[in-house]
Structure formats: structure tokens, C-alpha cells
Motif scaffolding. Structure first.
Motif, PDB file in Angstrom:
ATOM      1  N   ASP A   1      45.867  53.658  26.273  1.00  0.00           N
ATOM      2  CA  ASP A   1      45.634  52.286  25.834  1.00  0.00           C
ATOM      3  C   ASP A   1      45.929  51.289  26.940  1.00  0.00           C
ATOM      4  OD1 ASP A   1      48.373  52.962  25.619  1.00  0.00           O
ATOM      5  OD2 ASP A   1      48.727  51.333  24.202  1.00  0.00           O
ATOM      6  N   ILE A   2      46.928  51.582  27.785  1.00  0.00           N
ATOM      7  CA  ILE A   2      47.246  50.688  28.903  1.00  0.00           C
ATOM      8  C   ILE A   2      46.153  50.761  29.964  1.00  0.00           C
ATOM      9  CG2 ILE A   2      48.869  50.215  30.769  1.00  0.00           C
ATOM     10  CD1 ILE A   2      49.863  49.347  28.017  1.00  0.00           C
ATOM     11  N   SER A   3      45.647  51.970  30.234  1.00  0.00           N
ATOM     12  CA  SER A   3      44.567  52.133  31.195  1.00  0.00           C
ATOM     13  C   SER A   3      43.338  51.342  30.769  1.00  0.00           C
ATOM     14  CB  SER A   3      44.221  53.617  31.335  1.00  0.00           C
ATOM     15  OG  SER A   3      43.176  53.808  32.268  1.00  0.00           O
ATOM     16  N   ALA A   4      42.991  51.438  29.491  1.00  0.00           N
ATOM     17  CA  ALA A   4      41.837  50.684  28.979  1.00  0.00           C
ATOM     18  C   ALA A   4      42.096  49.184  29.034  1.00  0.00           C
ATOM     19  CB  ALA A   4      41.532  51.107  27.547  1.00  0.00           C
ATOM     20  N   ARG A   5      43.329  48.809  28.720  1.00  0.00           N
ATOM     21  CA  ARG A   5      43.685  47.380  28.694  1.00  0.00           C
ATOM     22  C   ARG A   5      43.627  46.769  30.084  1.00  0.00           C
ATOM     23  NH1 ARG A   5      43.555  42.529  26.492  1.00  0.00           N
ATOM     24  NH2 ARG A   5      45.481  41.321  26.704  1.00  0.00           N
ATOM     25  N   VAL A   6      44.152  47.470  31.086  1.00  0.00           N
ATOM     26  CA  VAL A   6      44.163  46.901  32.430  1.00  0.00           C
ATOM     27  C   VAL A   6      42.740  46.781  32.980  1.00  0.00           C
ATOM     28  CG1 VAL A   6      44.471  49.038  33.794  1.00  0.00           C
ATOM     29  CG2 VAL A   6      45.470  46.886  34.591  1.00  0.00           C
ATOM     30  N   ARG A   7      41.866  47.706  32.599  1.00  0.00           N
ATOM     31  CA  ARG A   7      40.467  47.587  33.019  1.00  0.00           C
ATOM     32  C   ARG A   7      39.793  46.392  32.355  1.00  0.00           C
ATOM     33  NH1 ARG A   7      37.775  53.578  33.088  1.00  0.00           N
ATOM     34  NH2 ARG A   7      36.041  52.343  33.938  1.00  0.00           N
ATOM     35  N   ASP A   8      40.092  46.181  31.090  1.00  0.00           N
ATOM     36  CA  ASP A   8      39.546  45.006  30.393  1.00  0.00           C
ATOM     37  C   ASP A   8      40.034  43.710  31.042  1.00  0.00           C
ATOM     38  OD1 ASP A   8      38.174  46.574  28.589  1.00  0.00           O
ATOM     39  OD2 ASP A   8      39.660  46.382  26.981  1.00  0.00           O
ATOM     40  N   LEU A   9      41.319  43.676  31.385  1.00  0.00           N
ATOM     41  CA  LEU A   9      41.885  42.473  31.995  1.00  0.00           C
ATOM     42  C   LEU A   9      41.310  42.227  33.389  1.00  0.00           C
ATOM     43  CD1 LEU A   9      45.654  42.755  30.964  1.00  0.00           C
ATOM     44  CD2 LEU A   9      43.900  41.263  29.973  1.00  0.00           C
ATOM     45  N   ALA A  10      41.032  43.304  34.118  1.00  0.00           N
ATOM     46  CA  ALA A  10      40.416  43.155  35.437  1.00  0.00           C
ATOM     47  C   ALA A  10      39.024  42.548  35.311  1.00  0.00           C
ATOM     48  CB  ALA A  10      40.347  44.508  36.146  1.00  0.00           C
ATOM     49  N   GLY A  11      38.264  43.019  34.311  1.00  0.00           N
ATOM     50  CA  GLY A  11      36.948  42.436  34.067  1.00  0.00           C
ATOM     51  C   GLY A  11      37.052  40.984  33.658  1.00  0.00           C
ATOM     52  N   LEU A  12      38.066  40.637  32.847  1.00  0.00           N
ATOM     53  CA  LEU A  12      38.281  39.260  32.427  1.00  0.00           C
ATOM     54  C   LEU A  12      38.617  38.369  33.620  1.00  0.00           C
ATOM     55  CD1 LEU A  12      38.702  37.072  30.264  1.00  0.00           C
ATOM     56  CD2 LEU A  12      41.024  37.940  29.940  1.00  0.00           C
TER      57      LEU A  12
ATOM     58  N   THR B   1      55.002  46.311  33.788  1.00  0.00           N
ATOM     59  CA  THR B   1      56.456  46.208  33.703  1.00  0.00           C
ATOM     60  C   THR B   1      57.043  47.280  32.787  1.00  0.00           C
ATOM     61  OG1 THR B   1      56.537  44.725  31.787  1.00  0.00           O
ATOM     62  CG2 THR B   1      56.166  43.710  33.943  1.00  0.00           C
ATOM     63  N   PRO B   2      58.347  47.511  32.893  1.00  0.00           N
ATOM     64  CA  PRO B   2      58.992  48.519  32.042  1.00  0.00           C
ATOM     65  C   PRO B   2      58.877  48.235  30.550  1.00  0.00           C
ATOM     66  CG  PRO B   2      60.402  47.993  33.909  1.00  0.00           C
ATOM     67  CD  PRO B   2      59.277  47.003  33.937  1.00  0.00           C
ATOM     68  N   VAL B   3      58.667  46.956  30.167  1.00  0.00           N
ATOM     69  CA  VAL B   3      58.535  46.624  28.741  1.00  0.00           C
ATOM     70  C   VAL B   3      57.082  46.662  28.283  1.00  0.00           C
ATOM     71  CG1 VAL B   3      60.647  45.275  28.698  1.00  0.00           C
ATOM     72  CG2 VAL B   3      58.469  44.136  29.221  1.00  0.00           C
TER      73      VAL B   3
END
Length: 364
Positions: free
Chosen positions: A283-294, A312-314
Motif C-alpha cells: 500500500d505504501i509503494s502504491a501510495r508513493v507512486r500516486d503521490l509522485a504522479g500528483l 518516516t517511521p510512523v
């Protein structure tokens, strides 16, 4: 097509090394390549097409030196051509220019100035346009745009030239309120040049002065505890969304390098290691890719960009920056991430040129 490199910024040598990678990998059977170097004094020259002439050498960094012949971009309303001028000789045309691959880094090349000139000459070019280049170069306005788009940025302060000259102690006080360690950066610089990691408030003034040697505007960022995650972004075809690579993670081999500095990026090939795909929850991998596109869309990106985050750790993803003309050196992260995502270097360059050729100049 013209490969344009060198330039007036402190990243001149990095641009030359990037050009070496592009010149070595580009398909010469498909493209008629004209290498044009820009010296530090701004002179354009026809230079060697041999990649070895621009690669890193142990004795010195590569540099475009002024020559007796100058190259001028000439537009006549029906197209643009490169013309060689030399004293006591007639001008000599190198032919029409269909597309420019500008692999310049830093001010006067990556910041929208060159892009504006190419727009006025009605020449297609690889990479971001005027606005995206300018925003992506300025770490201050980049953060403003990211925040407006809903992306999370870390704590920072901006110190302008006027503010520093008027009241340096007040600037130091503002910056000192951030959590140490601090990273003091030229606002419109790259390749980690002029950046200082500050752990002691007593060293802050010297760090700001170092950054000001590269740019009168300085950004001071609070250090963020987290893993450094990067995503390579490639413009979609037509109306398609931007494409994103698998996330990569930089692991600096601590010893001589406390952080990912210039030496670690370009000189010491063993100083940093890229893991791609990064070891992240799905889910983090997908999220960071979405944010990069944004982030790419937020600045109005075109062509290519590399977007950097802290994980981050949190579990927060904090955007660090976008680079609208990331390096193409043999150890650069952008081409490595695409290669590990299934798009080899030569095919990546071909795709970038194709994207540039299908894009019109002017308002779009």
C-alpha cells in the motif's frame, strides 16, 4: 537533433557527464545527433560527439571551453537551424533542428530560461516547459505548490538576499527554531552543491554563506528521520496519466559520506546503493507512486521528473523535491529505476524524444 549541455551554472560538469551518458546510449542510426556545448561564459560551440570526452576523469571534471567558433540558433519563421560563426569565414549551417535534448542542470538551463528561448524559436525539446522548470528549480516555490496540492512537506525557512543583508541575526533566529540537524541549501541549486548539514547552531551562519555562494536565496530545512524513497516519472502519451517507476531507495554507505552529497552521487560509485523496487508494504509503494504522479501534475510536469520522498517511521510520506531534469550519469537513479522497471536506457531516451516531438510548442 541537438544535445545541449554544459552551461553557466555550478552544475556544469554534472551536465557534461549526463551528456556523456546520453551520447553513448542514443540510437545513432535513428537520430542525427549534433552535440552543442555551452561554456561557462555562455558561448555555444560545436563539440566532440565522443562520450569519453565528457565522462568523469580522475584528473579533472569535464568542461566545455570557449572556442574560436560559435554556434547560433537562428529562426526565420519557417523553422530553426544551427549556424556556426567564426572570424573571417562565412557562416556555416548545420541544418534544421527538429528537437533539442537539453541536459543542462541548474540555473540558465533547467530553470525555464532555456525552455523559454526554445519556445520563442518554435523548437520542440525534451523535458518540462517554462513554468514547471522554474517551479521545479526553486525549492521555495516548489514547496508552496506542493502544499497547495495537498502534499506533505517538512518544516523549512526561506532566507532571501534582502532579508539576510537587512537583518542576518533575525534570519539566524528563525532558522534556529527548526529541529536540528538542518540542511542549508541554495534555493535554486542542485547536485547537492552548496548544501551543508548543520548539527550545531554555531555553524549555521557559515552554512548560509556557503549556500549564498551559489544562490542569494537560501532554504533551510529541518532534518527528517526517514528512509529516502525516489520515484521516476515519465509523461503519459496523449491524454494518459503520468507513468511511474517502481519506487527506489537510496542507502548511503556511511563512512566518508554522512549523507547523499555530490561525491556520493557522481564520483564515488560505491558510496550509495539503489534498491529497486524498494522494500515497502504494497500500500505504501502504491501510495508513493500516486503521490509522485500528483507532484508531477502539480508543477505542470512534462517529459520526465524524479520525485523524492522521506518515508518516516510512523508511516508518513513527506515530499522532499522534484527534479525536472534528473541526471543520466551511469550511476544516476532516474535511468536505473526505469531500467529495473522494464524500460532500458536507450529505449527511455527514445521515448523522451518521441514525447518531445509529439508535443507542440507554445501554450498547451
Amino acid at each position: 537533433m541537438a544535445v545541449l549541455f554544459g552551461g553557466r551554472s555550478s552544475e556544469h560538469a554534472v551536465s557534461c557527464v549526463t551528456a556523456a551518458g546520453v551520447l553513448e546510449a542514443i540510437d545513432r542510426t535513428k537520430y542525427d545527433v549534433v552535440p552543442v556545448g555551452i561554456a561557462r561564459n555562455g558561448q555555444w560551440s560545436l563539440v566532440s560527439a565522443d562520450p569519453a570526452a565528457w565522462s568523469l576523469r580522475s584528473e579533472s571534471l569535464p568542461e566545455v571551453v570557449p572556442g574560436e567558433q560559435s554556434v547560433v540558433l537562428s529562426a526565420d519563421g519557417t523553422g530553426s537551424e544551427l549556424v556556426v560563426h567564426a572570424e573571417d569565414t562565412l557562416p556555416r549551417s548545420l541544418g534544421r533542428v527538429d528537437v533539442v535534448f537539453p541536459v543542462l542542470h541548474g540555473p540558465f538551463g533547467e530553470d525555464g530560461t532555456l525552455q523559454g528561448m526554445l519556445e520563442m524559436a518554435d523548437i520542440r525539446y525534451v523535458g518540462a516547459g517554462v513554468l514547471a522548470s522554474a517551479v521545479g528549480m526553486d525549492k521555495h516555490y516548489m514547496k508552496v505548490v506542493f502544499e497547495a496540492a495537498g502534499l506533505k512537506v517538512g518544516p523549512y525557512e526561506v532566507i532571501t538576499d534582502r532579508q539576510w543583508e537587512k537583518d542576518a541575526p533575525a534570519c539566524l533566529e528563525r532558522a534556529s527554531k527548526l529541529a536540528f540537524p538542518l540542511f542549508v541549501k541554495p534555493a535554486r541549486g542542485g547536485s547537492s552543491m552548496g548544501i551543508t548539514r548543520v548539527t550545531n547552531p554555531a555553524d549555521l551562519r557559515a552554512a548560509i554563506e556557503t549556500a549564498r555562494e551559489h544562490d542569494p536565496k537560501v532554504v533551510v530545512e529541518a532534518g527528517i528521520v526517514g528512509r529516502e524513497i525516489e520515484v521516476a516519472v515519465l509523461q503519459g502519451r496523449g491524454t494518459e496519466d503520468p507513468r511511474t517507476s517502481s519506487p527506489g531507495e537510496i542507502a548511503v554507505q556511511h563512512g566518508e559520506h554522512e549523507w547523499y552529497d555530490f561525491e556520493a552521487k557522481y564520483v564515488d560509485g560505491a558510496a550509495a546503493e539503489l534498491s529497486c523496487p524498494a522494500d515497502l508494504p504494497e500500500d505504501i509503494s502504491a501510495r508513493v507512486r500516486d503521490l509522485a504522479g500528483l507532484a508531477f501534475e502539480a508543477v505542470g510536469g512534462e517529459g520526465l521528473s524524479r520525485v523524492d520522498f522521506f518515508y518516516t517511521p510512523v508511516g508518513d510520506l513527506i515530499i522532499n523535491e522534484i527534479n525536472t531534469m534528473p541526471g543520466f550519469t551511469p550511476i544516476s537513479m532516474y535511468p536505473q529505476m526505469w531500467a529495473k522497471s522494464g524500460l532500458p536506457y536507450t529505449e527511455l531516451i527514445d521515448e523522451l524524444i518521441s514525447l518531445a516531438l509529439e508535443r507542440k510548442t507554445g501554450l498547451r
